[in-house]
Design a protein around this motif. Structure first.
Motif, PDB file in Angstrom:
ATOM      1  N   GLN A  55       1.360  -0.960   0.090  1.00 27.47           N
ATOM      2  CA  GLN A  55      -0.179   0.211   0.405  1.00 27.47           C
ATOM      3  C   GLN A  55       1.272   1.238   0.231  1.00 27.47           C
ATOM      4  N   ILE A  56       1.589   1.216  -1.485  1.00 29.34           N
ATOM      5  CA  ILE A  56       2.511   2.657  -1.152  1.00 29.34           C
ATOM      6  C   ILE A  56       1.865   3.564  -1.672  1.00 29.34           C
ATOM      7  N   ARG A  57       1.737   5.209  -1.292  1.00 28.63           N
ATOM      8  CA  ARG A  57       1.303   5.861  -1.871  1.00 28.63           C
ATOM      9  C   ARG A  57       2.240   6.302  -2.396  1.00 28.63           C
ATOM     10  N   TYR A  58       2.211   6.761  -3.677  1.00 27.89           N
ATOM     11  CA  TYR A  58       3.606   6.734  -4.745  1.00 27.89           C
ATOM     12  C   TYR A  58       2.485   7.958  -5.861  1.00 27.89           C
ATOM     13  N   SER A  59       1.653   8.846  -5.693  1.00 29.60           N
ATOM     14  CA  SER A  59       1.734   9.731  -6.693  1.00 29.60           C
ATOM     15  C   SER A  59       1.165  11.197  -5.929  1.00 29.60           C
ATOM     16  N   SER A  60       1.980  11.871  -6.145  1.00 30.46           N
ATOM     17  CA  SER A  60       1.803  13.661  -5.697  1.00 30.46           C
ATOM     18  C   SER A  60       0.935  14.014  -5.886  1.00 30.46           C
ATOM     19  N   SER A  61       0.108  13.941  -7.146  1.00 34.97           N
ATOM     20  CA  SER A  61      -1.106  14.087  -7.897  1.00 34.97           C
ATOM     21  C   SER A  61      -2.211  13.781  -7.402  1.00 34.97           C
ATOM     22  N   ASP A  97      -0.596  -1.753  -4.890  1.00 33.52           N
ATOM     23  CA  ASP A  97      -0.465  -2.476  -3.334  1.00 33.52           C
ATOM     24  C   ASP A  97       0.566  -3.353  -3.160  1.00 33.52           C
ATOM     25  N   MET A  98       2.027  -3.124  -3.891  1.00 34.72           N
ATOM     26  CA  MET A  98       2.785  -3.714  -3.942  1.00 34.72           C
ATOM     27  C   MET A  98       3.828  -3.666  -3.937  1.00 34.72           C
ATOM     28  N   VAL A  99       5.377  -3.138  -3.301  1.00 38.18           N
ATOM     29  CA  VAL A  99       6.296  -2.838  -4.295  1.00 38.18           C
ATOM     30  C   VAL A  99       7.862  -3.825  -3.977  1.00 38.18           C
ATOM     31  N   LEU A 100       7.952  -4.302  -4.606  1.00 38.29           N
ATOM     32  CA  LEU A 100       9.612  -5.064  -4.059  1.00 38.29           C
ATOM     33  C   LEU A 100      10.782  -4.514  -4.009  1.00 38.29           C
ATOM     34  N   PHE A 101      11.892  -3.920  -3.046  1.00 41.56           N
ATOM     35  CA  PHE A 101      12.792  -2.917  -3.019  1.00 41.56           C
ATOM     36  C   PHE A 101      13.904  -4.030  -2.617  1.00 41.56           C
ATOM     37  N   LEU A 102      15.436  -3.351  -3.358  1.00 43.09           N
ATOM     38  CA  LEU A 102      16.485  -3.586  -3.315  1.00 43.09           C
ATOM     39  C   LEU A 102      17.317  -2.574  -2.668  1.00 43.09           C
ATOM     40  N   ASN A 103      17.686  -2.614  -1.760  1.00 47.12           N
ATOM     41  CA  ASN A 103      18.514  -1.249  -0.867  1.00 47.12           C
ATOM     42  C   ASN A 103      17.606   0.161  -0.815  1.00 47.12           C
ATOM     43  N   GLY A 104      16.491  -0.293  -1.491  1.00 48.82           N
ATOM     44  CA  GLY A 104      15.937   1.307  -1.121  1.00 48.82           C
ATOM     45  C   GLY A 104      15.931   1.409  -2.208  1.00 48.82           C
ATOM     46  N   LEU A 105      16.021   1.174  -3.889  1.00 47.54           N
ATOM     47  CA  LEU A 105      15.087   0.714  -4.277  1.00 47.54           C
ATOM     48  C   LEU A 105      14.749   0.527  -5.273  1.00 47.54           C
ATOM     49  N   PRO A 106      13.353   0.862  -6.001  1.00 46.33           N
ATOM     50  CA  PRO A 106      12.233  -0.340  -6.355  1.00 46.33           C
ATOM     51  C   PRO A 106      12.204  -0.842  -7.604  1.00 46.33           C
ATOM     52  N   LEU A 107      12.325  -2.357  -7.251  1.00 42.96           N
ATOM     53  CA  LEU A 107      12.705  -3.067  -8.316  1.00 42.96           C
ATOM     54  C   LEU A 107      11.250  -3.923  -8.903  1.00 42.96           C
ATOM     55  N   ILE A 108      10.183  -3.892  -8.782  1.00 44.47           N
ATOM     56  CA  ILE A 108       8.673  -4.304  -8.626  1.00 44.47           C
ATOM     57  C   ILE A 108       7.409  -3.866  -8.683  1.00 44.47           C
ATOM     58  N   THR A 109       6.416  -3.123  -9.287  1.00 44.99           N
ATOM     59  CA  THR A 109       5.364  -3.049  -8.716  1.00 44.99           C
ATOM     60  C   THR A 109       4.222  -4.554  -8.820  1.00 44.99           C
ATOM     61  N   LEU A 110       3.425  -4.291  -7.463  1.00 36.26           N
ATOM     62  CA  LEU A 110       2.636  -5.354  -8.119  1.00 36.26           C
ATOM     63  C   LEU A 110       0.727  -4.710  -7.850  1.00 36.26           C
ATOM     64  N   VAL A 169      10.270  -3.511 -13.223  1.00 44.49           N
ATOM     65  CA  VAL A 169       8.528  -4.560 -14.290  1.00 44.49           C
ATOM     66  C   VAL A 169       7.550  -4.139 -13.339  1.00 44.49           C
ATOM     67  N   HIS A 170       6.642  -3.824 -14.136  1.00 43.04           N
ATOM     68  CA  HIS A 170       5.221  -3.537 -13.376  1.00 43.04           C
ATOM     69  C   HIS A 170       4.306  -5.231 -13.605  1.00 43.04           C
ATOM     70  N   MET A 171       3.821  -5.727 -12.387  1.00 40.67           N
ATOM     71  CA  MET A 171       3.347  -6.812 -12.233  1.00 40.67           C
ATOM     72  C   MET A 171       1.929  -6.789 -12.445  1.00 40.67           C
ATOM     73  N   VAL A 172       1.024  -7.111 -12.716  1.00 37.24           N
ATOM     74  CA  VAL A 172      -0.556  -8.001 -12.464  1.00 37.24           C
ATOM     75  C   VAL A 172      -1.138  -9.456 -11.822  1.00 37.24           C
ATOM     76  N   VAL A 173      -0.801  -9.912 -10.326  1.00 39.84           N
ATOM     77  CA  VAL A 173      -0.827 -10.711 -10.319  1.00 39.84           C
ATOM     78  C   VAL A 173      -2.455 -11.110  -9.518  1.00 39.84           C
ATOM     79  N   ASP A 174      -3.013 -12.675 -10.031  1.00 44.74           N
ATOM     80  CA  ASP A 174      -4.223 -13.616  -9.098  1.00 44.74           C
ATOM     81  C   ASP A 174      -3.257 -14.707  -8.418  1.00 44.74           C
ATOM     82  N   THR A 175      -4.435 -15.543  -7.987  1.00 49.44           N
ATOM     83  CA  THR A 175      -4.021 -16.756  -7.800  1.00 49.44           C
ATOM     84  C   THR A 175      -4.069 -17.616  -8.741  1.00 49.44           C
ATOM     85  N   ASP A 176      -3.974 -17.326  -9.978  1.00 49.90           N
ATOM     86  CA  ASP A 176      -4.071 -18.655 -11.446  1.00 49.90           C
ATOM     87  C   ASP A 176      -3.197 -17.399 -12.208  1.00 49.90           C
ATOM     88  N   GLU A 177      -3.290 -16.809 -12.437  1.00 49.72           N
ATOM     89  CA  GLU A 177      -1.834 -15.542 -13.822  1.00 49.72           C
ATOM     90  C   GLU A 177      -1.430 -14.422 -13.025  1.00 49.72           C
TER      91      GLU A 177
END
Length: 299
Positions: free
Chosen positions: A144-150, A157-170, A207-215
Motif C-alpha cells: 500500500q504505497i502512496r506513490y502519487s503527488s497529484s 498494492d505492493m512494491v519490492l525494493f533492493l536497497n531502497g530502489l524499487p524493482l517490481i510493482t504489483l 517490471v510491473h506485474m498484475v497477479v491473481d491466484t491463477d495468473e
C-alpha cells in the motif's frame, strides 16, 4: 469490503512468505518490523517512501551506512549540512538519464565518492567477501504505497525494493471476488495509474506485474491505454495459464522462486537488458525482462 479483505489476505500471504511474517502479525505483536524473515526480506514502511524520487529512504540510507560508510564520510567531510541532499539529487538526475538498471550495475558517483547500489550474487567459486557483500543487500517488500503527488490517496498494492530502489510493482487481484489479473489488474494499470509519477515512469522500475491466484502478467513500460502486457505463466497442458499447485496458489512460483534475492539478482545481472539510448533512437523503449521459458509462457 469483502473484496478488499480477500485481496488483503492475498497480499499478507505473499508478504509472509517473503518476510517471515505479515504486517498484520507484526502489528498484533506491537513491534517494528526490523529483522530478516524466512527469505531475507524486510517489511517496508510505506511512510518511508519518497514519492518525489521513488526511493525507500529508510533502506537506502541503511544500506549505504552499513556497507559504505567510508564513501559517505568523504561527502560528510566536504558537505556536512547537505550531503544527503546531494546524494538524492544526483541519484534522481542519473535515474532520469540512464534508468534503474544502469545504476544497479554501475553504481552512483557523487563528487569524489562512489557508491555501489547493489552487490551481485556470488558464484560457487566466489570469495567469502563477495558472499558477505551479497548478504548485506537489503531486500524489502512494502504494501500500500502512496506513490502519487497529484493523487495522494492512490496506492500500489505492493512494491519490492533492493536497497531502497524499487524493482517490481504489483497489483494483486483475487478471482474469488470476481477480480482477475488478466482483466481488472491490467485495466487498473492502463486507466487508473498515473504514469507521470516517478515510481511508474519508464526505466525507474524493472517490471510491473498484475497477479491473481491463477495468473501473472507483466509489462516493462507503462503507457496508459497503450500498455502491452505479456503473460508470465508457466503454461499448462500445452496451453495458457498455470498448472494446479497441490501446495497452494497456482501463482506461488512467483514469490517462492522468482522473487528470492538470488533469483532477482541473477535476473538483474544476466537477463534484464536496457539499451537506453539506442532503443530511444530506434523508437523502441522496452527493456527485456525474461519470460519463464520461451515455450512455456502461455499467451
Amino acid at each position: 469490503m469483502a473484496s478488499q479483505t480477500n485481496e488483503q489476505a492475498f497480499e499478507a500471504a505473499i508478504e509472509k512468505h517473503l518476510c517471515g511474517m505479515s504486517s498484520e502479525e507484526w502489528k498484533k505483536l506491537g513491534e517494528t518490523p526490523a529483522i530478516y524473515g524466512a527469505t531475507r526480506y524486510h517489511i517496508g514502511n510505506p511512510a518511508k517512501f519518497n514519492k518525489h524520487v521513488a526511493l525507500d529512504e529508510q533502506f537506502f540510507w541503511q544500506f549505504l551506512q552499513t556497507t559504505q560508510a567510508d564513501e559517505l564520510e568523504k561527502l560528510q567531510k566536504h558537505s556536512p549540512s547537505d550531503w544527503q541532499r546531494k546524494i538524492v539529487e544526483r541519484f534522481d538526475r542519473l535515474m532520469k538519464k540512464h534508468g534503474l538498471l544502469h545504476l544497479l550495475k554501475k553504481g552512483l558517483g557523487v563528487d569524489d565518492a562512489h557508491f555501489h547500489l547493489m552487490y551481485p550474487a556470488p558464484l560457487a567459486s566466489s570469495s567469502a567477501k563477495v558472499k558477505q557483500q551479497f548478504a548485506a543487500n537489503l531486500f524489502s517488500c512494502t504494501r500500500q504505497i502512496r506513490y502519487s503527488s497529484s493523487n495522494p490517496l492512490q496506492e500500489i498494492d505492493m512494491v519490492l525494493f533492493l536497497n531502497g530502489l524499487p524493482l517490481i510493482t504489483l497489483e494483486l487481484k483475487n478471482p474469488w471476488t470476481g477480480q482477475t489479473a488478466r482483466y481488472h489488474g491490467q485495466k487498473q494499470y492502463r486507466e487508473d495509474r498515473d504514469t507521470t509519477q516517478p515510481l511508474l515512469q519508464f526505466g525507474r522500475c524493472l517490471v510491473h506485474m498484475v497477479v491473481d491466484t491463477d495468473e501473472v502478467y507483466m509489462t516493462t513500460k507503462l503507457a496508459g491505454k497503450d500498455t502491452f502486457f505479456l503473460p508470465f505463466n508457466k503454461g499448462h497442458a500445452e496451453g495458457q495459464g498455470n498448472p494446479p499447485n497441490p501446495r497452494g496458489h497456482k501463482t506461488a512460483y512467483l514469490w517462492e522462486e522468482i522473487f528470492t534475492p538470488e533469483s532477482l539478482a541473477n535476473i538483474i545481472q544476466h537477463f534484464v537488458r536496457l539499451d537506453w539510448h539506442q532503443q530511444r533512437r530506434a523508437g523502441q523503449t522496452h527493456p527485456v525482462f525474461p519470460a519463464l521459458s520461451p515455450t512455456r509462457c502461455g499467451a
